[in-house]
Design a protein around this motif. Sequence first.
Motif, short mmCIF file in Angstrom:
data_model
loop_
_atom_site.label_atom_id
_atom_site.label_comp_id
_atom_site.label_asym_id
_atom_site.label_seq_id
_atom_site.Cartn_x
_atom_site.Cartn_y
_atom_site.Cartn_z
N UNK A 1 43.63 31.56 45.79
CA UNK A 1 43.67 31.16 44.69
C UNK A 1 42.98 29.85 44.18
N UNK A 2 43.08 29.29 44.46
CA UNK A 2 41.55 27.75 44.81
C UNK A 2 41.15 28.38 44.25
N UNK B 1 37.99 33.66 38.38
CA UNK B 1 39.75 33.12 37.57
C UNK B 1 40.39 34.14 37.16
N UNK B 2 39.66 35.71 36.48
CA UNK B 2 40.56 36.69 35.75
C UNK B 2 41.65 36.87 37.04
N UNK B 3 41.04 37.16 38.43
CA UNK B 3 42.20 37.68 39.54
C UNK B 3 42.72 36.64 39.86
N UNK B 4 42.57 35.54 40.67
CA UNK B 4 43.02 34.23 40.69
C UNK B 4 44.37 33.77 39.83
N UNK B 5 44.30 33.81 38.26
CA UNK B 5 45.45 33.40 37.31
C UNK B 5 46.11 34.35 37.51
N UNK B 6 45.61 35.93 37.77
CA UNK B 6 47.08 36.42 37.87
C UNK B 6 48.12 36.50 39.21
N UNK B 7 47.34 36.46 40.24
CA UNK B 7 47.95 35.27 41.45
C UNK B 7 48.15 34.71 41.25
N UNK C 1 50.44 33.81 38.45
CA UNK C 1 50.74 33.71 38.07
C UNK C 1 51.66 34.63 38.77
N UNK C 2 51.38 35.87 39.44
CA UNK C 2 52.71 36.16 40.84
C UNK C 2 53.38 35.07 41.26
#
Length: 111
Positions: A80-81, A89-95, A97-98
Amino acid sequence: MSPLVVAAVGLALYLRYDIIQNTPIGLACEAGEQSLTCLVRLAAIHLFVRSIFGWTAVVAALLQLWRPNVVTFGIGLISASFGLVLYNTRLSALAVALLVLSLARARSGAR
């Protein structure tokens, strides 16, 4: 875990600003220069164009939610970093949050 994340963010920032977005290096690589820098640049570009950083982070975060483990948490956080710095950014921000949600999960032996 934090030294690994700091190192991952530092490496991702170095890749982004000193290799990928560096105009002289980009022009040299596009002109056909064969060097390790151009190979790393091309590999990083292929990885973020295909959202590999983001998808790896999401898969690791989902595994972390399902079966909490320090290794999957670390892989998710490092991926994610990289994804947050290198355009996923979208998928990493979701990760992220999870991963935060996985920290709120009750331990198996706790009541």
